[in-house]
Every structure is written in C-alpha cells, then in structure tokens.
Design an enzyme around this catalytic site. Structure first.
Site, PDB file in Angstrom:
ATOM      1  N   SER A 145     -31.113 -51.126 -16.768  1.00 18.97           N
ATOM      2  CA  SER A 145     -30.558 -52.519 -16.783  1.00 18.97           C
ATOM      3  C   SER A 145     -30.373 -52.571 -18.528  1.00 18.97           C
ATOM      4  O   SER A 145     -30.745 -51.897 -19.310  1.00 18.97           O
ATOM      5  CB  SER A 145     -31.522 -53.616 -16.335  1.00 18.97           C
ATOM      6  OG  SER A 145     -31.179 -54.778 -16.960  1.00 18.97           O
ATOM      7  N   TYR A 158     -40.193 -56.823 -16.320  1.00 17.61           N
ATOM      8  CA  TYR A 158     -38.837 -56.237 -15.861  1.00 17.61           C
ATOM      9  C   TYR A 158     -38.292 -55.323 -17.061  1.00 17.61           C
ATOM     10  O   TYR A 158     -37.906 -54.257 -16.973  1.00 17.61           O
ATOM     11  CB  TYR A 158     -37.889 -57.385 -15.358  1.00 17.61           C
ATOM     12  CG  TYR A 158     -36.362 -56.977 -15.234  1.00 17.61           C
ATOM     13  CD1 TYR A 158     -36.629 -56.484 -13.636  1.00 17.61           C
ATOM     14  CD2 TYR A 158     -35.441 -56.968 -15.922  1.00 17.61           C
ATOM     15  CE1 TYR A 158     -35.192 -56.021 -13.311  1.00 17.61           C
ATOM     16  CE2 TYR A 158     -34.235 -56.468 -15.392  1.00 17.61           C
ATOM     17  CZ  TYR A 158     -34.138 -56.078 -14.040  1.00 17.61           C
ATOM     18  OH  TYR A 158     -32.968 -55.716 -13.595  1.00 17.61           O
TER      19      TYR A 158
HETATM   20  N1  NAD Z   1     -27.836 -57.839 -10.697  1.00 21.94           N
HETATM   21  C1  NAD Z   1     -27.817 -57.755 -11.943  1.00 21.94           C
HETATM   22  O1  NAD Z   1     -27.156 -58.355 -12.788  1.00 21.94           O
HETATM   23  C2  NAD Z   1     -28.430 -56.260 -12.364  1.00 21.94           C
HETATM   24  C3  NAD Z   1     -28.382 -56.168 -13.755  1.00 21.94           C
HETATM   25  C4  NAD Z   1     -29.050 -55.077 -14.319  1.00 21.94           C
HETATM   26  C5  NAD Z   1     -29.892 -54.112 -13.618  1.00 21.94           C
HETATM   27  N2  NAD Z   1     -29.811 -54.429 -12.137  1.00 21.94           N
HETATM   28  C6  NAD Z   1     -30.623 -53.730 -11.199  1.00 21.94           C
HETATM   29  O2  NAD Z   1     -29.684 -53.128 -10.247  1.00 21.94           O
HETATM   30  C7  NAD Z   1     -30.711 -52.771  -9.113  1.00 21.94           C
HETATM   31  C8  NAD Z   1     -29.903 -53.413  -7.865  1.00 21.94           C
HETATM   32  O3  NAD Z   1     -30.262 -54.811  -7.844  1.00 21.94           O
HETATM   33  P1  NAD Z   1     -29.180 -55.877  -7.409  1.00 21.94           P
HETATM   34  O4  NAD Z   1     -28.593 -56.762  -8.487  1.00 21.94           O
HETATM   35  O5  NAD Z   1     -28.321 -55.079  -6.494  1.00 21.94           O
HETATM   36  O6  NAD Z   1     -30.364 -56.727  -6.435  1.00 21.94           O
HETATM   37  P2  NAD Z   1     -30.449 -57.022  -4.888  1.00 21.94           P
HETATM   38  O7  NAD Z   1     -31.603 -58.001  -4.938  1.00 21.94           O
HETATM   39  O8  NAD Z   1     -29.179 -57.592  -4.442  1.00 21.94           O
HETATM   40  O9  NAD Z   1     -30.788 -55.773  -4.050  1.00 21.94           O
HETATM   41  C9  NAD Z   1     -32.004 -54.875  -4.586  1.00 21.94           C
HETATM   42  C10 NAD Z   1     -32.463 -54.202  -3.125  1.00 21.94           C
HETATM   43  O10 NAD Z   1     -33.600 -53.502  -3.628  1.00 21.94           O
HETATM   44  C11 NAD Z   1     -34.554 -53.618  -2.447  1.00 21.94           C
HETATM   45  N3  NAD Z   1     -36.165 -53.377  -2.810  1.00 21.94           N
HETATM   46  C12 NAD Z   1     -36.825 -54.111  -3.331  1.00 21.94           C
HETATM   47  N4  NAD Z   1     -37.958 -53.621  -3.361  1.00 21.94           N
HETATM   48  C13 NAD Z   1     -37.935 -52.592  -2.635  1.00 21.94           C
HETATM   49  C14 NAD Z   1     -38.943 -51.678  -2.626  1.00 21.94           C
HETATM   50  N5  NAD Z   1     -39.943 -51.794  -2.781  1.00 21.94           N
HETATM   51  N6  NAD Z   1     -38.542 -50.395  -1.678  1.00 21.94           N
HETATM   52  C15 NAD Z   1     -37.307 -50.373  -1.434  1.00 21.94           C
HETATM   53  N7  NAD Z   1     -36.288 -51.207  -1.614  1.00 21.94           N
HETATM   54  C16 NAD Z   1     -36.566 -52.254  -2.423  1.00 21.94           C
HETATM   55  C17 NAD Z   1     -34.204 -55.066  -2.023  1.00 21.94           C
HETATM   56  O11 NAD Z   1     -34.515 -55.063  -0.595  1.00 21.94           O
HETATM   57  C18 NAD Z   1     -32.817 -55.023  -2.105  1.00 21.94           C
HETATM   58  O12 NAD Z   1     -32.046 -54.803  -1.084  1.00 21.94           O
HETATM   59  C19 NAD Z   1     -32.087 -53.397  -9.466  1.00 21.94           C
HETATM   60  O13 NAD Z   1     -32.793 -52.172  -9.812  1.00 21.94           O
HETATM   61  C20 NAD Z   1     -31.968 -54.288 -10.608  1.00 21.94           C
HETATM   62  O14 NAD Z   1     -32.974 -54.411 -11.472  1.00 21.94           O
HETATM   63  C21 NAD Z   1     -29.387 -55.570 -11.683  1.00 21.94           C
END
Ligand code: NAD
Length: 256
Positions: A145, A158
C-alpha cells in the site's frame, strides 16, 4: 486482447472482492486457470461466476491466510486442480476497522491486523515459494500500500504491516533471484473498493473525507481496481522479466 497467461496457473488471495477480484478476472480473461482464494465464500463464489460466465476456468478455495494450514491448502489446490502454480498474487488484507492513534491503539486489533497482513502474507509466500522451487520458477506479487511507503495516521498496524510486506518482498526477491522466481509488490493509493468505500473510512457517505482522498492523487481522482490489476498482471508477465524486488506505487501521481 493480450493472452499473456494462456495455459498458466494463477493464484489470487483476497479474490472475492475489490483489487483481488479484478486481478483474478483479468488473469482468466488472458487465458489463465485461476485459483480464487478468499475467507469470504460468497465473494469467492461471485468471482468464480464472473470468470465462468466469460468462459474462463477457475476453482474457489475458502482460505484464511492467517492459518498456515490454509495457505498450504490453497497452493495444494492449484497443484491438484491445475497441475502447478506459475503466478501468485497475495491481495488478501484487512485495515483494522478503527481509527485510533498509536498510543491508544487496541492490542487485540493490532494482533488481528498483523496476523492477516504480515504473518498471513509470509505464510502465503512461503507455501508459494516451496511449490515454485519444485517447478523451477514463477512470479509472486504482494499487495502492499501507499501506507507501506509512508506513515498512515490512526492506523498503525496497517502501516506497519504494509511496510513489512515490502521488507518481505525485497528479501524473497534477493533470495530467489537466481532461481527464476521474481517477487514484487504494488503500493496503491486510494482505490475505489469496498475496503475504503464501505469500511473504516466509509468514503461512500463521508463526502469530505472522499474529497481529501481524491485530492491526494495528482490526477485528482481515486484509482479503479482494474488499474491496479493491470499493473499486477504486468509484474507477473514476461514483459517485466528483469524486474524483481520492486515496491511499485500505483498512485495517480501521488508520490511525484
Ligand atoms: N482499496 C484501497 O484503497 C487500497 C489501497 C492500498 C492497498 N490496498 C490493499 O489491497 C488489498 C485488497 O484490498 P481491497 O481494497 O480490494 O479490499 P476488499 O476489502 O475489497 O478486498 C479484500 C479481500 O480480502 C479478503 N480477506 C480478508 N481477510 C482475509 C483472510 N484472513 N484470508 C483470506 N482472505 C481475506 C476479504 O474477504 C476481501 O475479499 C489489501 O491488501 C489492501 O490492504 C487497498
């Protein structure tokens, strides 16, 4: 359309939503056989439905990446169903769900976030490397991130875990650079997914905060999950064959 992954076996954790879901679909659209792993069964099944509706091939395995038995089973599912594992993307992650400064941050939440975002990431990478070493190669992309490159006030676990993901990525990249295994990370800024639209930040209803997040990018907009998936696929493809150990911002110019 590009078909860079025809016949390849790709595993995506966190594939039931957001960036992981887009990544799984994008791999399938380019000819890959996809292992969809997520703790959320409904989300995982939804991804499977999308992929199958487009004529793609995929298998869902319910996985909690904070359990090493689950991460081993997720890799084993790739081998049992599709014979090998060529490309892994570790996208599953959590935010902690509360906004609290470091000196007051609750201990139980700290441990929950570390268990998924950092220990779970290591379990995943470990199981994937073991399989890729047997096969003689592969690629891994870990989703860190912007919070892995700079501090993230009021969410210390985080930011700490996302920094940790980059250390893990760089270390593994060095260890396996001559073993034909490339390991990279992506560092997205604000991407429109359920995590930030509906989760702790709730940008869908918090207009003021949404504007703040929008204005952090030089492009003056948030990113779309597909725009991160595209970078992940490039880092997984042979088009990035001389790149390993990178932590690549996907940031609409935020870090410029
Ligand atoms: N959305 C943003 O702005 C953003 C920015 C930077 C980084 N990220 C990172 O991107 C990645 C995806 O996030 P997203 O935004 O698509 O969020 P999201 O919440 O839409 O998707 C995350 C997914 O991870 C799954 N998950 C959570 N805990 C889990 C576990 N213990 N085992 C297996 N699956 C699990 C959830 O069920 C969900 O389907 C994450 O690692 C997040 O930290 C997101």
């Amino acid at each position: 359309m590009h078909r860079r992954f025809t016949g390849k076996v790709c595993l995506v954790s966190g594939a039931g939503s957001g960036i992981g879901q887009e990544t799984a679909i994008a791999f399938a659209n380019e000819g890959a056989k996809v292992i969809v792993a997520d703790i959320n069964e409904n989300g995982g099944q939804q991804t499977l439905t999308f992929i199958k509706a487009c004529g793609g091939e995929a298998f869902f395995i319910k996985t909690d990446i904070s359990r090493s038995t689950d991460t081993e089973a997720m890799v084993q599912a790739a081998v049992e169903h599709f014979g090998r594992l060529d490309h892994a993307v570790n996208c599953a992650g959590v935010t902690g769900g509360v906004s609290i400064p470091t000196h007051e941050y609750p201990e139980d939440r700290w441990h929950q976030v570390l268990a998924v975002n950092l220990t779970g990431m290591w379990y995943s990478v470990k199981a994937q490397l073991n399989q890729m070493l047997k096969q003689g190669g592969g690629t891994i992309v870990n989703v860190s991130s912007a919070a892995g490159l700079k501090g993230h006030p009021n969410n210390v676990p985080y930011s700490a875990t996302k920094h940790g993901v980059i250390g893990l990525t760089k270390t593994a990249a060095l260890e396996y650079a001559t073993k034909h295994i490339r390991v990279n990370a992506v560092c997205p800024t604000a991407i429109e997914t359920p995590m930030i639209m509906d989760g702790r930040l709730n940008l869908r209803s918090n207009q003021e905060l949404r504007e703040k997040f929008t204005n952090e990018q030089a492009m003056m907009r948030m990113g779309q999950p597909k725009e991160v998936a595209d970078v992940i696929l490039w880092l997984s493809s042979d088009e990035s064959s001389f790149i390993t150990g990178h932590a690549m911002p996907v940031d609409g110019g935020a870090f410029a």
